[in-house]
Design a protein around this motif. Structure first.
Motif, mmCIF file in Angstrom:
data_model
loop_
_atom_site.group_PDB
_atom_site.id
_atom_site.type_symbol
_atom_site.label_atom_id
_atom_site.label_comp_id
_atom_site.label_asym_id
_atom_site.label_seq_id
_atom_site.Cartn_x
_atom_site.Cartn_y
_atom_site.Cartn_z
ATOM 1 N N ALA A 72 -3.417 -45.168 -32.292
ATOM 2 C CA ALA A 72 -3.595 -43.960 -31.482
ATOM 3 C C ALA A 72 -4.894 -44.025 -30.683
ATOM 4 O O ALA A 72 -5.923 -44.443 -31.208
ATOM 5 C CB ALA A 72 -3.624 -42.728 -32.376
ATOM 6 N N TRP A 74 2.028 -40.259 -27.796
ATOM 7 C CA TRP A 74 1.267 -39.632 -28.871
ATOM 8 C C TRP A 74 1.457 -38.124 -28.923
ATOM 9 O O TRP A 74 0.805 -37.433 -29.694
ATOM 10 C CB TRP A 74 -0.207 -40.041 -28.781
ATOM 11 C CG TRP A 74 -0.302 -41.507 -29.053
ATOM 12 C CD1 TRP A 74 -0.380 -42.512 -28.152
ATOM 13 C CD2 TRP A 74 -0.217 -42.133 -30.332
ATOM 14 N NE1 TRP A 74 -0.374 -43.736 -28.766
ATOM 15 C CE2 TRP A 74 -0.282 -43.539 -30.098
ATOM 16 C CE3 TRP A 74 -0.112 -41.663 -31.648
ATOM 17 C CZ2 TRP A 74 -0.232 -44.458 -31.149
ATOM 18 C CZ3 TRP A 74 -0.064 -42.590 -32.681
ATOM 19 C CH2 TRP A 74 -0.126 -43.964 -32.431
ATOM 20 N N SER A 121 5.394 -39.020 -35.810
ATOM 21 C CA SER A 121 5.352 -40.434 -36.183
ATOM 22 C C SER A 121 6.764 -41.006 -36.318
ATOM 23 O O SER A 121 7.020 -42.152 -35.932
ATOM 24 C CB SER A 121 4.576 -40.622 -37.486
ATOM 25 O OG SER A 121 5.160 -39.882 -38.529
#
Length: 235
Positions: A61, A75, A79
């Motif tokens: 990230a 992002w 996840s």
């Protein structure tokens, strides 16, 4: 070129901890990739080349900035959604192959499809097609220990292609190969970019490998050194 970017990094900052010290690896980096481009990313060891690749691929990230693949903010996803997105849109090729030693070549190539819920017969057919494409149809049932380094890397390229990604991210893919195997892998990546419009990012310290790219981006201290491709900047 009027095409939209397949990848855009905007103002990306990435820091790591080294003991009590914070080390900034990427410094507000901007980068754009277009369909069919083969971009070679070069620079000295520790310059941030692999970090750029890992951030672009949704593996690490960014601390600041955005990473967009085909207009999707990597992002901003959960996840789980990001992992599924990577499997479908990004193909990875690494220096050390990362093949599963207990699986045959065809099983290694089909694995991303199986993980995505594709029926085994369909996944195997697609994997066999790609192994034929990379010249390994006759080695499909062999395990990695029965293959040469160049053959294992071609299996890794086939695996990266199995889901039909728009981008292949290759991190020093010829680092463990002899010159003949290196040439075969690089020519394969070049063909994918030219004929199938698959965008390729190749991180390398080898200028011969970099010469296969349609554009070179040189990274020094986490920044693009000098002007990036002026044509790309104007698009």
């Amino acid at each position: 070129m009027s095409e939209s970017t397949v990848l855009r990094l905007a103002g990306v900052v990435k820091n790591y901890r080294a003991g009590q010290e914070r080390v900034q690896v990427l410094h507000g980096l901007d980068f754009a990739l277009y369909p069919g481009e083969f971009v070679a990313v070069t620079g000295p060891s520790g310059s941030g080349k692999s970090t750029l690749l890992h951030v672009a691929g949704g593996l690490d990230a960014p601390d600041e900035g955005t990473v967009s693949v085909a207009g999707n903010d990597m992002w901003a996803m959960s996840s789980r959604a990001r992992a599924a997105f990577r499997r479908r849109h990004l193909g990875f090729v690494f220096q050390f192959f990362n093949l599963v030693p207990t699986l045959s070549a065809v099983e290694n190539v089909s694995l991303p499809l199986v993980l995505d819920g594709v029926a085994a017969r369909t996944a195997d057919a697609r994997a066999l097609e790609l192994l034929q494409r990379v010249g390994l149809g006759d080695r499909a049932r062999h395990r990695p220990a029965e293959l040469s380094g160049g053959q294992m890397q071609r299996v890794a390229v086939a695996r990266a292609l199995v889901a039909g990604p728009s981008i292949i991210l290759a991190d020093e893919p010829t680092g463990n190969l002899d010159s003949r195997s290196s040439t075969a892998v690089l020519e394969l990546l070049r063909t994918l970019a030219d004929e199938e419009r698959t965008a390729v990012i190749l991180v390398t310290h080898d200028q011969t490998a970099a010469s296969y790219g349609s554009r070179e981006v040189h990274i020094v201290d986490g920044r693009v050194s000098g002007a990036d491709d002026p044509v790309a900047e104007a698009r």
